[in-house]
Design an enzyme around this catalytic site. Sequence first.
Site, PDB file in Angstrom:
ATOM      1  N   LYS A 140       1.052  -1.266   0.241  1.00  0.00           N
ATOM      2  CA  LYS A 140       0.053  -0.160   0.016  1.00  0.00           C
ATOM      3  C   LYS A 140       0.881   1.103   0.019  1.00  0.00           C
ATOM      4  O   LYS A 140       2.014   1.020   0.339  1.00  0.00           O
ATOM      5  CB  LYS A 140      -0.936   0.072   1.193  1.00  0.00           C
ATOM      6  CG  LYS A 140      -2.201   0.527   1.149  1.00  0.00           C
ATOM      7  CD  LYS A 140      -2.969   0.047   0.602  1.00  0.00           C
ATOM      8  CE  LYS A 140      -4.462   0.630   0.226  1.00  0.00           C
ATOM      9  NZ  LYS A 140      -5.390  -0.302  -0.475  1.00  0.00           N
TER      10      LYS A 140
ATOM     11  N   GLY B 140     -21.022   1.104  -3.782  1.00  0.00           N
ATOM     12  CA  GLY B 140     -22.267   1.029  -3.502  1.00  0.00           C
ATOM     13  C   GLY B 140     -23.234   1.064  -4.859  1.00  0.00           C
ATOM     14  O   GLY B 140     -24.151   0.196  -4.965  1.00  0.00           O
TER      15      GLY B 140
ATOM     16  N   GLY C  95     -21.096   5.445  -3.747  1.00  0.00           N
ATOM     17  CA  GLY C  95     -19.990   5.629  -4.573  1.00  0.00           C
ATOM     18  C   GLY C  95     -19.850   4.619  -5.645  1.00  0.00           C
ATOM     19  O   GLY C  95     -20.698   3.986  -5.955  1.00  0.00           O
TER      20      GLY C  95
ATOM     21  N   GLY D 183     -23.589   4.132   1.516  1.00  0.00           N
ATOM     22  CA  GLY D 183     -22.560   4.486   0.569  1.00  0.00           C
ATOM     23  C   GLY D 183     -22.847   4.215  -0.751  1.00  0.00           C
ATOM     24  O   GLY D 183     -23.168   3.044  -1.202  1.00  0.00           O
TER      25      GLY D 183
HETATM   26  P1  NAD Z   1     -16.314   6.701  -3.247  1.00  0.00           P
HETATM   27  O1  NAD Z   1     -15.819   7.737  -2.711  1.00  0.00           O
HETATM   28  O2  NAD Z   1     -16.760   6.545  -4.640  1.00  0.00           O
HETATM   29  O3  NAD Z   1     -17.980   6.479  -2.349  1.00  0.00           O
HETATM   30  C1  NAD Z   1     -18.005   6.632  -1.073  1.00  0.00           C
HETATM   31  C2  NAD Z   1     -19.393   6.639  -0.501  1.00  0.00           C
HETATM   32  O4  NAD Z   1     -19.543   6.804   0.720  1.00  0.00           O
HETATM   33  C3  NAD Z   1     -20.001   8.064  -1.009  1.00  0.00           C
HETATM   34  O5  NAD Z   1     -21.472   7.903  -1.507  1.00  0.00           O
HETATM   35  C4  NAD Z   1     -20.041   8.915   0.122  1.00  0.00           C
HETATM   36  O6  NAD Z   1     -21.056   9.904   0.324  1.00  0.00           O
HETATM   37  C5  NAD Z   1     -20.239   7.902   1.396  1.00  0.00           C
HETATM   38  N1  NAD Z   1     -19.898   7.936   2.567  1.00  0.00           N
HETATM   39  C6  NAD Z   1     -18.887   8.531   3.178  1.00  0.00           C
HETATM   40  N2  NAD Z   1     -19.034   8.868   4.384  1.00  0.00           N
HETATM   41  C7  NAD Z   1     -20.065   8.160   4.780  1.00  0.00           C
HETATM   42  C8  NAD Z   1     -20.863   8.177   6.207  1.00  0.00           C
HETATM   43  N3  NAD Z   1     -20.238   8.599   7.099  1.00  0.00           N
HETATM   44  N4  NAD Z   1     -22.082   7.773   5.926  1.00  0.00           N
HETATM   45  C9  NAD Z   1     -22.627   7.259   5.137  1.00  0.00           C
HETATM   46  N5  NAD Z   1     -22.087   7.540   3.517  1.00  0.00           N
HETATM   47  C10 NAD Z   1     -20.945   7.769   3.682  1.00  0.00           C
HETATM   48  O7  NAD Z   1     -15.767   5.489  -2.698  1.00  0.00           O
HETATM   49  P2  NAD Z   1     -15.722   3.984  -3.085  1.00  0.00           P
HETATM   50  O8  NAD Z   1     -14.488   3.611  -4.100  1.00  0.00           O
HETATM   51  O9  NAD Z   1     -16.920   3.562  -3.407  1.00  0.00           O
HETATM   52  O10 NAD Z   1     -15.165   3.048  -1.819  1.00  0.00           O
HETATM   53  C11 NAD Z   1     -16.313   2.649  -0.723  1.00  0.00           C
HETATM   54  C12 NAD Z   1     -15.498   1.816   0.292  1.00  0.00           C
HETATM   55  O11 NAD Z   1     -15.089   0.811  -0.353  1.00  0.00           O
HETATM   56  C13 NAD Z   1     -14.020   2.504   0.639  1.00  0.00           C
HETATM   57  O12 NAD Z   1     -13.900   1.893   2.035  1.00  0.00           O
HETATM   58  C14 NAD Z   1     -13.011   2.044   0.093  1.00  0.00           C
HETATM   59  O13 NAD Z   1     -11.914   1.649   0.553  1.00  0.00           O
HETATM   60  C15 NAD Z   1     -13.726   0.428  -0.293  1.00  0.00           C
HETATM   61  N6  NAD Z   1     -13.114  -0.042  -1.417  1.00  0.00           N
HETATM   62  C16 NAD Z   1     -13.151   0.504  -2.680  1.00  0.00           C
HETATM   63  C17 NAD Z   1     -12.645  -0.218  -3.872  1.00  0.00           C
HETATM   64  C18 NAD Z   1     -12.791   0.370  -5.042  1.00  0.00           C
HETATM   65  O14 NAD Z   1     -12.359  -0.385  -6.158  1.00  0.00           O
HETATM   66  N7  NAD Z   1     -13.534   1.582  -5.293  1.00  0.00           N
HETATM   67  C19 NAD Z   1     -11.890  -1.440  -3.781  1.00  0.00           C
HETATM   68  C20 NAD Z   1     -12.023  -2.030  -2.500  1.00  0.00           C
HETATM   69  C21 NAD Z   1     -12.659  -1.302  -1.171  1.00  0.00           C
END
Ligand code: NAD
Length: 415
Positions: free
Chosen positions: A105, A223, A220, A218
Amino acid sequence: MLTRSALEIAQEQLLEAAQLAGASPEIVQLLAEPQRVLEVQFPVKMDNGTTKFFKGFRVHHNYVLGPIQGGTRFHPEETLEDIKALSLWMSIKNAVNQLPAGGGKGGIKCNPSELSKGEKERLCRAYVRAIAPMLGAMKDFPGADIGTDIETQSWMLDEWEQMHGMRHEPAAFSGKGLLLGGSAGRPSATGLGVSLAVIETCAKLGKNLAGLEVAVQGFGKVGSWAASLLSRKGAKIVGVSDIGGFIHNANGLDPDALLKYTQEHNSVDGFPGGKSGAKEQIFSCPCDVLIPAAVQSAISEDNASDIKAKIIVEGANGPITPNAEKLLNENGVVVVPDILANGGGTVIAYLERVQGTYNYYWTEKEVHIQYEKMFKDIYNQLYSLSSQKKISMRMAAWSIAISRIEEGVRLRGWI
Ligand code: NAD
């Protein structure tokens, strides 16, 4: 109450799983700390003519199973300790997903929302130069994470190639643009894995997908894809929350219309297809499946008992605290752990490395078919071990990963 750091939690999970796996003490010692750590401080020229020094990290947790694979985070609170914890989780995630890859990382302590595009580009390029001794297609393959994206990955690859006389090396960074050697199917990869985890768990528990009630915290990248893919399979998305609020409709929300609304309004709050509420309501929302896909430690002792779902699929990394997980286990909730459920990103990053190495590229359909097959095989292995030994799927996943790494260590003659 004394809160434990991410590294302490990761090391605790390691100890518990190592015991279940019957791992040797040398393996625990090896995995408790990274094999190589680089901390750097480097200058970046800001738009106003001043120079700012940024702190950056790259951690190679474990090389046993192959080249390092893991993302780069841009975050104002970034610490070396957190990066070490995340790198340990990546070693476990890559091992359980049967990738020929070690875990790592990286990160930069910065607030990307305060940087102009030019400043961000100079930051990415300076970071690559600063951590260059750690990099290379067959050594370390950094991907995107929080605060990094296709643009940052493409700049990093370009800087690396320019440093080497424009020697084309698409397998040096993942998550870059398609024309630079990025993989088709990457944007939906993690959401796809989350949706497959829901589908497989329902199949095992004899639950029908048609009408299955799903709530998603979530909305993003992870989700929204998970919600959309599950809805296409017949599930009903009854609740969605994000940082700005919560939206509920017992008859089902339209995830694609919700995404369009969110892109226009920056939040799900106020979506006309449902009733709005406070974001915390997601945890008490009546549903069969809850997908936490926002932030770590979202489900704690404070809200675990409110949860109605009997299945939780972890889209986010570490969304359930260890104490909350105990409560959920006592309540008979099945938890599909992050290292399996959100592994789509790292698996497709690996497929990107393979494509980049051969300079031969697959279609989205081909990429997803390969991933789905890999996912099902691994899911079935984990599920059987967890049922046989009566342990959680998380511990089953960790113990399989630790055993694979131990086997690699023995083959290398390290112990
Ligand atoms: P993103 O930034 O695209 O979306 C995050 C979402 O979470 C947004 O809708 C934001 O409004 C919401 N959010 C943030 N804080 C919040 C809270 N306190 N309560 C409710 N909603 C909240 O991020 P992402 O890429 O979708 O990643 C989400 C999670 O998945 C993270 O933990 C990330 O580490 C993990 N993850 C992502 C990937 C990937 O490929 N994107 C891979 C593995 C793990």
